[in-house]
Design a protein around this motif. Structure first.
Motif, PDB file in Angstrom:
ATOM      1  N   HIS A  57       0.908  -1.184   0.139  1.00 20.29           N
ATOM      2  CA  HIS A  57       0.280  -0.017   0.079  1.00 20.29           C
ATOM      3  C   HIS A  57       1.003   1.222   0.069  1.00 20.29           C
ATOM      4  O   HIS A  57       1.696   1.204   0.774  1.00 20.29           O
ATOM      5  CB  HIS A  57      -1.092   0.146   1.123  1.00 20.29           C
ATOM      6  N   THR A 100     -15.480   1.189  -6.269  1.00 17.50           N
ATOM      7  CA  THR A 100     -14.095   0.396  -6.151  1.00 17.50           C
ATOM      8  C   THR A 100     -12.948   1.568  -5.978  1.00 17.50           C
ATOM      9  O   THR A 100     -12.195   1.113  -5.196  1.00 17.50           O
ATOM     10  CB  THR A 100     -13.972  -0.422  -7.347  1.00 17.50           C
ATOM     11  N   ASN A 101     -13.067   2.582  -7.019  1.00 18.77           N
ATOM     12  CA  ASN A 101     -11.801   3.369  -6.751  1.00 18.77           C
ATOM     13  C   ASN A 101     -12.132   4.323  -5.363  1.00 18.77           C
ATOM     14  O   ASN A 101     -10.847   4.243  -4.649  1.00 18.77           O
ATOM     15  CB  ASN A 101     -12.187   4.713  -7.851  1.00 18.77           C
ATOM     16  N   SER A 104     -11.205   1.649  -2.399  1.00 15.71           N
ATOM     17  CA  SER A 104      -9.430   1.222  -2.480  1.00 15.71           C
ATOM     18  C   SER A 104      -8.567   2.126  -1.174  1.00 15.71           C
ATOM     19  O   SER A 104      -7.765   1.902  -0.798  1.00 15.71           O
ATOM     20  CB  SER A 104      -8.922   1.472  -3.684  1.00 15.71           C
ATOM     21  N   LYS A 107      -8.366   1.128   2.323  1.00 17.71           N
ATOM     22  CA  LYS A 107      -7.303  -0.052   2.580  1.00 17.71           C
ATOM     23  C   LYS A 107      -6.194   0.643   3.483  1.00 17.71           C
ATOM     24  O   LYS A 107      -5.258  -0.033   4.179  1.00 17.71           O
ATOM     25  CB  LYS A 107      -6.845  -0.767   1.499  1.00 17.71           C
TER      26      LYS A 107
END
Length: 179
Positions: A57, A100-101, A104, A107
């Protein structure tokens, strides 16, 4: 301050969306965040391009959350979202972010960093991302997003003496009203 603010607006408006210019957009965003909020902290400490230990990440910008006002929005995030550092992510997509974008970014939120993040995006978020944002909020994570047009408004407001924190408070209140 007016010159700096107008310069940031001009750079943001000239930066084209898309993968080719993601680094430029990120750089402009880092400067916009500093311009808008650096005075809210005892000492403005930040780091760009931070990877976690596993190298899976990469946070675009991490700002130490050491608010100068113990009753401020930043103090509230520190207390309520265990936010020792503010995560800011920059999305240079040409359209609105989908779930989804947007998801993200969640996380990057972790127990020792905090459950709070800000997303700068070109066009804002779509309906699916708004649903995702509400779900995350219901699970104790606060992710706020700002489109370019909102960032430009915030810069202009700061130039004339208004506090950009008001926008953060308003975005949070929109989520609170749904619960």
């Amino acid at each position: 301050m007016k010159f700096e603010g107008e310069n940031l607006i001009a750079k943001l408006e000239k930066c084209l969306p898309g993968e080719k210019n993601w680094s430029e957009y990120e750089s402009i965003g880092v400067n916009i965040f500093r311009f808008l909020f650096k005075d809210n902290f005892k000492k403005y400490l930040s780091e760009e391009q931070i990877e976690n230990n596993l190298k899976n990440h990469r946070r675009d910008l991490l700002v130490n959350n050491n608010p100068s006002d113990l009753t401020s929005f930043w103090s509230d995030t520190k207390r309520n979202y265990n936010c020792s550092a503010i995560i800011i992510d920059f999305k240079n997509y040409s359209g609105k972010l989908n779930s989804t974008n947007f998801f993200s970014v969640s996380k990057y939120t972790k127990k020792n960093v905090g459950d709070f993040a800000i997303v700068f995006s070109r066009k804002g978020i779509d309906k699916t991302a708004k649903i995702e944002q509400s779900e995350l909020f219901g699970n104790g994570k606060l992710l706020l997003e700002f489109s370019d047009s909102e960032l430009i408004e915030m810069i202009r407001e700061k130039i004339i003496g208004k506090d950009p924190i008001d926008r953060l408070e308003s975005k949070k209140f929109e989520l609170v009203k749904k619960y």
